[in-house]
Design an enzyme around this catalytic site. Structure first.
Site, PDB file in Angstrom:
ATOM      1  N   TRP A   1       0.776  -1.207   0.161  1.00 36.37           N
ATOM      2  CA  TRP A   1       0.036   0.061  -0.145  1.00 36.37           C
ATOM      3  C   TRP A   1       0.884   1.149  -0.093  1.00 36.37           C
ATOM      4  O   TRP A   1       0.396   2.204   0.613  1.00 36.37           O
ATOM      5  CB  TRP A   1      -1.014  -0.065   1.222  1.00 36.37           C
ATOM      6  CG  TRP A   1      -1.961  -1.279   1.271  1.00 36.37           C
ATOM      7  CD1 TRP A   1      -2.507  -1.759   0.153  1.00 36.37           C
ATOM      8  CD2 TRP A   1      -1.999  -2.204   2.226  1.00 36.37           C
ATOM      9  NE1 TRP A   1      -2.976  -3.133   0.672  1.00 36.37           N
ATOM     10  CE2 TRP A   1      -2.641  -3.225   2.146  1.00 36.37           C
ATOM     11  CE3 TRP A   1      -1.430  -2.449   3.698  1.00 36.37           C
ATOM     12  CZ2 TRP A   1      -3.007  -4.171   2.873  1.00 36.37           C
ATOM     13  CZ3 TRP A   1      -1.649  -3.318   4.594  1.00 36.37           C
ATOM     14  CH2 TRP A   1      -2.524  -4.153   4.043  1.00 36.37           C
ATOM     15  N   HIS A   2       1.960   1.244  -0.850  1.00 33.87           N
ATOM     16  CA  HIS A   2       2.776   2.311  -0.853  1.00 33.87           C
ATOM     17  C   HIS A   2       2.756   2.809  -2.250  1.00 33.87           C
ATOM     18  O   HIS A   2       3.649   2.891  -3.215  1.00 33.87           O
ATOM     19  CB  HIS A   2       4.346   1.997  -0.596  1.00 33.87           C
ATOM     20  CG  HIS A   2       4.478   1.288   0.767  1.00 33.87           C
ATOM     21  ND1 HIS A   2       5.596   0.684   1.256  1.00 33.87           N
ATOM     22  CD2 HIS A   2       3.624   1.564   1.924  1.00 33.87           C
ATOM     23  CE1 HIS A   2       5.473   0.522   2.515  1.00 33.87           C
ATOM     24  NE2 HIS A   2       4.377   0.896   2.930  1.00 33.87           N
ATOM     25  N   LEU A   3       1.404   3.145  -2.687  1.00 36.35           N
ATOM     26  CA  LEU A   3       1.320   3.756  -3.989  1.00 36.35           C
ATOM     27  C   LEU A   3       1.539   5.134  -4.264  1.00 36.35           C
ATOM     28  O   LEU A   3       1.458   6.057  -3.529  1.00 36.35           O
ATOM     29  CB  LEU A   3      -0.375   3.572  -4.373  1.00 36.35           C
ATOM     30  CG  LEU A   3      -0.881   2.283  -4.223  1.00 36.35           C
ATOM     31  CD1 LEU A   3      -2.362   2.339  -4.102  1.00 36.35           C
ATOM     32  CD2 LEU A   3      -0.563   1.325  -5.212  1.00 36.35           C
TER      33      LEU A   3
END
Length: 539
Positions: free
Chosen positions: A474-476
């Site tokens: 979830w490190h977009l």
């Protein structure tokens, strides 16, 4: 007596802030000096820094609601936020490189953004990341030495004094995991068995060289999550010049020729407009920032014309270059039950898949509970278990954010392309074997009954397992990247190329994803944006 007085003061401030915000929201202005779109890890910083000048009127817009709920404030409950109303819960398109799976891409929909639903890991990024940013931006102010000084200024470090690397008295309360679990300590010992050094913390010398292992730093305070919104914006909620408007979706930018004059919003089912006399700052994250740009006519002309959107500025990089850290879990069963402590993730490691690399390309975090993707086998763990998340710190795969229609309320199409690059799967195999070596080291023998997943597999079987078990960290990031090439969207001052009175300040401006969790780098992006805005507008 001190704690009673403190509690009373907190309650008095909360009542004063709530009354002030209710009054400001009931009498919205038609114009503000600055409109900040998105109250995440960058937008919360910018709103606070601009509002420090009492003569500046600041409006902060957030699609989600309040973060003062137990699921947010209790660090142990962070997984319950995933797929909740506080999560945009984006779903990537089915991916042939993940055996046809579609994976969840979580992003905060709440005051504080990701800093209110994440695992609270404070990771600064590697020295080489920031020096690369400076090269791409053609601005040394983005370089490591300057960024290190900002980190020292914004931290309130609650660990052993280290004035060269750590700061005290800043808004972000940061500490190492207190009283860590015995399996967190075992991870540091296991790393040493493999020749990987341990460090006092992961945010100093460790991330200037080859990497290493350390107890994680976290943004928790007095046993509660200390989100970026809580650290930066909340203390200014009683001020008359800062209005925080929740449950407000930014749909489009208002443009006159090539100049942004305000925003179109959707609130309470009604569409309206708000004007900015100075600037609009987009801090909506790597998915919604490019979406708003494209819906406003800023993006790849072919993409826009497909949906009959008038092209105001051809910027082919909008929505491209999507990057994320992919991770895959290795799981062990406990010999006897061990309850998670603190955030449930207290140890971290960064290392290189090959010694010739100039910086770590592998990242590991320990989860003190078993986790799996929906595609991996159901677990049978009588005494519970723990997971080692191995991941790619510098993936080569690139995805894209695309519109599905001209309607800004319709969802975007997310092509994550996770593990699409052949080099990524090669590195992933090394990563998985290193995670297994850590978990099967002597240091874990007192705690571990057996390795559950992936177990001994051939190379082809392990590759299949990786593709089946891979999930997002979830490190977009990186969909409106900073730079000066054909795919760049903003320059070194975060101005959108070809557009006046518009800046972007969030993870989307990263030229490449930083090494590690992205909350702390997004705070730096917010601080740099604030410095630039204050200087240019003399505030």
């Amino acid at each position: 007596m001190t704690s009673i007085n403190s509690s009373s003061q907190d309650q008095d401030f909360a009542e004063r802030a709530n009354a002030n915000q209710a009054s400001l929201r009931a009498a919205l202005k038609t114009h503000y000096d600055f409109i900040v779109c998105g109250a995440g890890s960058s937008g919360s910083v910018i709103a606070r820094r601009l509002a420090e000048n009492p003569s500046v009127q600041v409006l902060l817009l957030e699609a989600g609601g309040d973060e003062d709920v137990p699921e947010v404030t209790n660090p142990a409950l962070w997984p319950t936020n995933l797929r909740s109303d506080r999560d945009w819960a984006f779903q990537a398109a089915p991916n042939p490189h993940l055996n046809g799976r579609s994976i969840l891409l979580s992003m905060g929909k709440v005051l504080g953004g990701g800093s209110s639903i994440n695992a609270m890991v404070w990771a600064r990024g590697h020295k080489s990341d920031w020096d690369f940013f400076a090269t791409e931006a053609k601005d040394p102010a983005w370089g490591y030495e300057n960024v290190l000084a900002i980190y020292r200024n914004i931290e309130d470090w609650k660990g052993p004094p280290d004035p060269e690397y750590r700061g005290t008295g800043g808004p972000m309360f940061i500490q190492s995991s207190p009283n860590p679990s015995p399996i967190a300590s075992a991870m540091l010992e296991a790393a040493q068995e493999l020749g990987i050094p341990s460090f006092p913390n992961p945010n100093g010398r460790m991330m200037e060289g080859d990497g290493g292992c350390a107890y994680s730093d976290s943004s928790t305070r007095d046993g509660k999550r200390h989100s970026v919104f809580r650290a930066y914006t909340y203390p200014y909620m009683d001020r008359p010049n800062l209005t925080v408007l929740t449950h407000t979706v930014v749909t489009r930018l208002l443009l006159e020729q090539q100049q942004v004059t305000g925003v179109e919003i959707m609130r309470d089912g009604q569409t309206s407009t708000l004007r900015a006399t100075s600037e609009v700052i987009l801090s909506l994250g790597a998915i919604h920032t490019p979406k708003v740009l494209m819906c406003s006519g800023i993006g790849d002309q072919d993409e826009l014309r497909q949906f009959s959107i008038p092209v105001l500025q051809h910027l082919p990089g909008v929505g491209r270059n999507l990057q994320d850290h992919v991770t895959f879990g290795c799981i062990w069963e406990y010999k006897y039950p061990i309850s998670p402590r603190n955030t449930g993730s207290e140890a971290t490691m960064y290392w290189k898949s090959h010694p010739t690399l100039d910086a770590p390309d592998l990242m590991f975090c320990q989860a003190e509970f078993p986790t799996r993707s929906p595609a991996t086998p159901v677990l049978d763990l009588p005494n519970g278990g723990w997971s080692m998340f191995g991941g790619l710190a510098r993936p080569k795969s690139r995805g894209r954010v695309r519109l599905s229609s001209s309607n800004p309320l319709d969802p975007v199409r997310l092509e994550a392309n996770t593990l699409a690059h052949t080099d990524d799967i090669k590195v992933a195999l090394v990563c998985a074997e290193m995670a297994r070596a850590i978990g099967n080291a002597r240091a874990f023998m007192p705690f571990v009954e057996r390795e559950v997943l992936p177990g001994g597999k051939s190379k082809s079987q392990l590759e299949y397992y990786i593709r089946d078990s891979a999930v997002s960290y979830w490190h977009l990031t990186c969909t409106a990247k900073m730079g000066h090439d054909a795919l760049s969207v903003v320059d070194g001052s975060l101005k959108v190329h070809g557009i006046r009175n518009l800046r972007i300040a969030d993870g989307s401006i990263m030229p490449r994803v930083t090494t590690g969790n992205t909350m702390a780098p997004c705070v730096i992006i917010g601080e740099r944006a604030s410095q630039i805005l204050k200087k240019e507008h003399c505030i």
